[in-house]
Design a protein around this motif. Sequence first.
Motif, mmCIF file in Angstrom:
data_model
loop_
_atom_site.group_PDB
_atom_site.id
_atom_site.type_symbol
_atom_site.label_atom_id
_atom_site.label_comp_id
_atom_site.label_asym_id
_atom_site.label_seq_id
_atom_site.Cartn_x
_atom_site.Cartn_y
_atom_site.Cartn_z
ATOM 1 N N ARG A 52 29.147 -10.738 28.239
ATOM 2 C CA ARG A 52 29.248 -9.970 29.394
ATOM 3 C C ARG A 52 28.089 -10.014 30.382
ATOM 4 O O ARG A 52 28.200 -9.957 31.447
ATOM 5 C CB ARG A 52 29.256 -8.313 29.130
ATOM 6 C CG ARG A 52 30.651 -8.019 28.419
ATOM 7 C CD ARG A 52 30.695 -6.768 27.567
ATOM 8 N NE ARG A 52 31.936 -6.526 27.032
ATOM 9 C CZ ARG A 52 32.557 -7.000 25.990
ATOM 10 N NH1 ARG A 52 31.930 -7.787 25.183
ATOM 11 N NH2 ARG A 52 33.939 -6.726 25.781
ATOM 12 N N ARG A 55 29.584 -14.699 37.897
ATOM 13 C CA ARG A 55 30.558 -13.947 38.760
ATOM 14 C C ARG A 55 30.168 -13.154 39.836
ATOM 15 O O ARG A 55 30.910 -12.865 40.873
ATOM 16 C CB ARG A 55 31.616 -13.280 38.034
ATOM 17 C CG ARG A 55 32.636 -14.149 36.964
ATOM 18 C CD ARG A 55 33.757 -15.132 37.639
ATOM 19 N NE ARG A 55 34.494 -15.446 36.529
ATOM 20 C CZ ARG A 55 34.067 -16.660 35.803
ATOM 21 N NH1 ARG A 55 32.954 -17.220 36.098
ATOM 22 N NH2 ARG A 55 34.914 -17.138 35.164
ATOM 23 N N HIS A 88 33.637 -2.069 34.997
ATOM 24 C CA HIS A 88 35.153 -2.316 34.794
ATOM 25 C C HIS A 88 35.526 -3.612 35.298
ATOM 26 O O HIS A 88 36.626 -4.188 34.981
ATOM 27 C CB HIS A 88 35.903 -1.342 35.706
ATOM 28 C CG HIS A 88 35.747 -1.508 37.086
ATOM 29 N ND1 HIS A 88 34.978 -0.945 37.918
ATOM 30 C CD2 HIS A 88 36.653 -2.182 37.941
ATOM 31 C CE1 HIS A 88 35.036 -0.981 39.211
ATOM 32 N NE2 HIS A 88 36.255 -1.752 39.191
ATOM 33 N N GLU A 89 34.880 -4.340 36.420
ATOM 34 C CA GLU A 89 35.088 -5.816 36.775
ATOM 35 C C GLU A 89 34.793 -6.652 35.634
ATOM 36 O O GLU A 89 35.555 -7.552 35.369
ATOM 37 C CB GLU A 89 34.219 -5.833 38.059
ATOM 38 C CG GLU A 89 34.729 -5.258 39.133
ATOM 39 C CD GLU A 89 33.885 -5.028 40.476
ATOM 40 O OE1 GLU A 89 34.243 -5.305 41.398
ATOM 41 O OE2 GLU A 89 32.619 -5.611 40.215
ATOM 42 N N GLU A 126 34.775 -6.077 32.429
ATOM 43 C CA GLU A 126 35.641 -5.753 31.384
ATOM 44 C C GLU A 126 37.048 -6.649 31.646
ATOM 45 O O GLU A 126 37.781 -6.928 30.775
ATOM 46 C CB GLU A 126 36.024 -4.264 31.037
ATOM 47 C CG GLU A 126 34.665 -3.692 30.570
ATOM 48 C CD GLU A 126 34.435 -4.510 29.073
ATOM 49 O OE1 GLU A 126 35.223 -4.924 28.290
ATOM 50 O OE2 GLU A 126 33.017 -4.535 28.903
ATOM 51 N N THR A 127 37.332 -6.580 32.955
ATOM 52 C CA THR A 127 38.600 -7.008 33.725
ATOM 53 C C THR A 127 38.593 -8.659 33.185
ATOM 54 O O THR A 127 39.419 -9.282 32.499
ATOM 55 C CB THR A 127 38.754 -7.176 35.044
ATOM 56 O OG1 THR A 127 39.073 -5.682 35.192
ATOM 57 C CG2 THR A 127 40.003 -7.747 35.308
ATOM 58 N N GLU A 128 37.284 -9.303 33.514
ATOM 59 C CA GLU A 128 37.061 -10.673 33.233
ATOM 60 C C GLU A 128 36.937 -11.023 31.867
ATOM 61 O O GLU A 128 37.582 -12.184 31.461
ATOM 62 C CB GLU A 128 35.844 -11.150 34.062
ATOM 63 C CG GLU A 128 35.759 -11.397 35.271
ATOM 64 C CD GLU A 128 36.671 -12.339 35.800
ATOM 65 O OE1 GLU A 128 36.738 -13.460 35.369
ATOM 66 O OE2 GLU A 128 37.258 -11.997 36.887
ATOM 67 N N ASN A 164 38.710 -9.445 29.590
ATOM 68 C CA ASN A 164 40.120 -9.420 28.916
ATOM 69 C C ASN A 164 40.558 -10.720 29.552
ATOM 70 O O ASN A 164 41.601 -11.437 28.739
ATOM 71 C CB ASN A 164 40.799 -8.355 29.506
ATOM 72 C CG ASN A 164 40.432 -6.861 28.962
ATOM 73 O OD1 ASN A 164 39.765 -6.909 27.976
ATOM 74 N ND2 ASN A 164 40.673 -5.899 29.824
ATOM 75 N N HIS A 165 40.472 -11.366 30.559
ATOM 76 C CA HIS A 165 40.941 -12.853 30.995
ATOM 77 C C HIS A 165 40.656 -13.732 30.118
ATOM 78 O O HIS A 165 41.528 -14.593 29.667
ATOM 79 C CB HIS A 165 40.651 -13.159 32.445
ATOM 80 C CG HIS A 165 41.067 -12.216 33.404
ATOM 81 N ND1 HIS A 165 40.914 -11.945 34.541
ATOM 82 C CD2 HIS A 165 42.266 -11.447 33.357
ATOM 83 C CE1 HIS A 165 41.483 -11.085 35.379
ATOM 84 N NE2 HIS A 165 42.307 -10.746 34.677
ATOM 85 N N SER A 168 42.495 -13.100 26.472
ATOM 86 C CA SER A 168 43.492 -13.446 26.680
ATOM 87 C C SER A 168 44.123 -14.808 26.554
ATOM 88 O O SER A 168 44.992 -15.477 26.119
ATOM 89 C CB SER A 168 44.432 -12.968 27.867
ATOM 90 O OG SER A 168 44.282 -11.504 28.042
#
Length: 389
Positions: free
Chosen positions: A63, A70, A76-77, A79-81, A83-84, A87
């Motif tokens: 992280r 980035r 939250h930004e 965590e979004t990355e 999750n990408h 996935s």
Amino acid sequence: QFCLVTGIFVSDLLAFPLATESSWRILFSVTIILSVAQIACFPFLVESPRWLLHRDKKSRRARSIIKKLRGLRHDHEIETEVNHFISASHAQSCGDAEERTNSGGAFVAMINDDRMWKLLVCSLILQMAQQLCGINAVFYYSTMFFDGLIENPLIGTAIVGGVNVAATYVALFLMESSNRRTLILWSAGGMLVSCIGLVVCLLGYFDKMASLFFVVTFVSFFEIGLGPIPWLIVAEMFEAKYVATAMSASCQVNWACNFIVGLLFPYLQKSLGAYSFAPFAIVLLMTIIFVIIWLPETKGTTPEELRENIVRSLSTMLQLSDESTNDADTSSSVGNPIDVEWRRAMDSLRRQEEEDMKRGLFNFGFQPIEQDGLSASESDWRSRITGGA
């Protein structure tokens, strides 16, 4: 690709002061200098966040690296990355088949899949075409090739290297606006004409300087199609779980053909003389035929759509073959051209409906409740509860 050809061009320029009987050994020191510079830069490298998350989905180090790379500020930004990344790793692992698709068994799995092996064959043929077209015969033996054509062969080599960089830069823009098949056809066609021109020049029908022109056009057409696309198309053809394996197989075939060309071209030149580029012209002609008949278009499509299109095209070809050999039943649902068109129409309709659902525009067929009816029902319900009071 652009960095690669830039490095080749720089090495061509270094040959001017160093390619002498007393200084040619100094050229090897350039490799040592670059290696030391890379070692000095190692402390500034960061670990792959994807690899860290693959080992530990809660990795704080991953992280922190994502935040640094980035330029993110909020949790939250980040965590979004994260999750990408997770996935994407899940898509590659394919559940319980992770070990199989990340090992040598993936290659066997691709061959056993009737749809995947055809895509694999297409990618390998493109890699063979990239090397057997003769591009490295020009780069490896350019000094020998230009000897006798111009006063200083190093000038010809440097011109070819500079044109190589310029053509690759142009290709950066063409990749985004043109179809892959179109670029390969233009590339192979231009190289074929250049090969014929070179043979004609070597036979003495044109001036020697015309040979330099055809070598330049040969390299230019290579860089807009057969140079970058065989590598780009692998990532577009295959699902994420097969990309690494397909790329590895492509690299092996590419370097094997590279070795063959580098080893055999001097013998070709000695045996065929002015016709030394004729075998490359034959390879380019076969490449054009292959692209027109078999190679699918990958720009703007998904790997799943590519596999479906290949199955449909093969079904149609099998149907036509059956009709030419015997009186096959044209009403059969397997390979029937009408049935194939119907399936394509249904698939197109399904994709359109899915897009409408994502955008919130799809009509599910429900009728809205009238406001007047709602008010009347509400009044009747209240009167029954209160006994008409």
